[in-house]
Design a protein around this motif. Sequence first.
Motif, PDB file in Angstrom:
ATOM      1  N   THR A 139       0.825  -1.223   0.000  1.00 40.52           N
ATOM      2  CA  THR A 139       0.000   0.000   0.000  1.00 40.52           C
ATOM      3  C   THR A 139       0.856   1.268   0.000  1.00 40.52           C
ATOM      4  O   THR A 139       0.427   2.311   0.478  1.00 40.52           O
ATOM      5  CB  THR A 139      -0.938   0.011   1.220  1.00 40.52           C
ATOM      6  N   THR A 140       2.050   1.191  -0.566  1.00 40.57           N
ATOM      7  CA  THR A 140       2.967   2.329  -0.552  1.00 40.57           C
ATOM      8  C   THR A 140       2.606   3.386  -1.592  1.00 40.57           C
ATOM      9  O   THR A 140       2.927   4.559  -1.419  1.00 40.57           O
ATOM     10  CB  THR A 140       4.410   1.829  -0.756  1.00 40.57           C
ATOM     11  N   HIS A 141       1.952   2.988  -2.682  1.00 40.86           N
ATOM     12  CA  HIS A 141       1.570   3.973  -3.704  1.00 40.86           C
ATOM     13  C   HIS A 141       0.539   4.953  -3.150  1.00 40.86           C
ATOM     14  O   HIS A 141      -0.334   4.590  -2.357  1.00 40.86           O
ATOM     15  CB  HIS A 141       0.998   3.274  -4.939  1.00 40.86           C
ATOM     16  N   ASN A 142       0.650   6.193  -3.604  1.00 42.26           N
ATOM     17  CA  ASN A 142      -0.300   7.238  -3.223  1.00 42.26           C
ATOM     18  C   ASN A 142      -1.094   7.636  -4.463  1.00 42.26           C
ATOM     19  O   ASN A 142      -0.880   8.678  -5.063  1.00 42.26           O
ATOM     20  CB  ASN A 142       0.452   8.436  -2.637  1.00 42.26           C
TER      21      ASN A 142
ATOM     22  N   SER B 238       5.786  -2.215  -9.670  1.00 37.97           N
ATOM     23  CA  SER B 238       4.503  -1.534  -9.872  1.00 37.97           C
ATOM     24  C   SER B 238       4.756  -0.073 -10.213  1.00 37.97           C
ATOM     25  O   SER B 238       5.784   0.503  -9.853  1.00 37.97           O
ATOM     26  CB  SER B 238       3.629  -1.653  -8.624  1.00 37.97           C
ATOM     27  N   GLY B 239       3.794   0.515 -10.931  1.00 39.93           N
ATOM     28  CA  GLY B 239       3.883   1.928 -11.286  1.00 39.93           C
ATOM     29  C   GLY B 239       2.532   2.579 -11.131  1.00 39.93           C
ATOM     30  O   GLY B 239       1.494   1.942 -11.341  1.00 39.93           O
ATOM     31  N   GLY B 240       2.537   3.871 -10.742  1.00 37.10           N
ATOM     32  CA  GLY B 240       1.261   4.471 -10.402  1.00 37.10           C
ATOM     33  C   GLY B 240       1.098   5.942 -10.726  1.00 37.10           C
ATOM     34  O   GLY B 240       1.979   6.610 -11.284  1.00 37.10           O
ATOM     35  N   GLU B 241      -0.058   6.413 -10.312  1.00 34.87           N
ATOM     36  CA  GLU B 241      -0.489   7.790 -10.503  1.00 34.87           C
ATOM     37  C   GLU B 241       0.388   8.772  -9.728  1.00 34.87           C
ATOM     38  O   GLU B 241       0.414   9.971 -10.021  1.00 34.87           O
ATOM     39  CB  GLU B 241      -1.943   7.894 -10.030  1.00 34.87           C
ATOM     40  N   ASP B 242       1.122   8.258  -8.728  1.00 31.06           N
ATOM     41  CA  ASP B 242       1.995   9.102  -7.905  1.00 31.06           C
ATOM     42  C   ASP B 242       3.345   9.376  -8.555  1.00 31.06           C
ATOM     43  O   ASP B 242       4.254   9.890  -7.895  1.00 31.06           O
ATOM     44  CB  ASP B 242       2.190   8.461  -6.528  1.00 31.06           C
TER      45      ASP B 242
END
Length: 417
Positions: free
Chosen positions: A66-69, A86-90
Amino acid sequence: MNAAQEIAEDVSDEEGDVFIDSGDVLAEVPDDGDHLMDEDDEAEDGVGDLPSGDSDVKDNSLQHFTTHNGSVFAISCHPTEPLAVSGGEDDLGYIWDITDGEVIVKLTGHTDSVCSASFSSDGQMVATGGMDGKVRIWRRVGTVDFRNWEFLTELQGPDEVIWLRWHPRGTILLAGSNDSMVWLWQLPSGNTMQVFAGHSGPVQCGEFTPDGKRIVTASEDGTLMYWDPRSPTPLFKLSPQDPRFDLENITSLAINASSTLAVVGGTSGSVRVVSLSKGEVVGALGGHAEGESVEAVQFVDLTGKGSSPGVVVTGGTDGKACVWDLATMRLRATLEHQDAVTSLLAHPAPKSYLIVSASADNTLRTWDARTGALVKEHSGHHGPILSASLGLQGSVVVSGGDDSACLVFTTEVDESG
């Protein structure tokens, strides 16, 4: 022989490939209206209807990350190790341990959402691609374990990266861009091997053929192109000007194991089967609701023998995953979700008949594609699932969600259970 040498070799036509008889062309298979789910499925306590954060969601995951913001747009499991990227919106990527959720490396340097992230086929490199147009590469340090990684290089060229694909056997990277271009790089040098131009809209999907010798790309403009990596000119192009190939915007693509057939889906809900040796449409599949986009396509090896033409599964925004027999162009089974199917994953041998579907209904499901039977439901997300990847030889599936979380599940019912 390395992949760069192999990709530059002359490729002779494969002999003995089995193709669908041209007599089967253009037999649009109607949706017979059969549904596997009961009519009273509007149960008010369905997972897809729960508000975000509801504590009553059943959670059968093994591990949370749950590290992604922000939303998690991309996830990929390491080919052999218990790691995911993983890659994200943050604007961040992470390499993390799927057994305990520990961050191994924080992947920085993007200035917009990271929409693609994946390990190379040998597991020695990681690539992240962003809406900022950057493609950033990290490399494993040392040979003792996979706990240490270093930044290698940033690749330039794309306007906005839509997807990344590593060569199936080497450190060659392919990227599709929002500016209608496709880029091919050699690593670790970072040298540009080829730039493919010819589409007139965002390149929504692309793949190396499994034999590593050719590339297939498809665009929002409705065109599909088949490339020799050595040449900037396509070997063939299919476009909406051919009425047999009019899919509106193309949204999904898969290639069979023998590199002889491509299956593509579009926003119209239609699916086309393309012979890569003939450069023509050899079948049309019509099981999805009209106007419901086909978001995922995946070949499945039901027998474990890689037989051709084989079986393909298509997933749409209508919540259906349709299992097709390409020898007959007929629908074998329909797998149901309560919302759009966002991803389809095929298990490796020996259980290559299993397929995992991910959905905007907040769940993933493992199915037996031979019968259409549900093997296991994977729940725990509080929002649509945007990405998924199989790891550890298919024993686990790792998912990334709109709820900022990544979850790890076993793909089958526990043996002890």
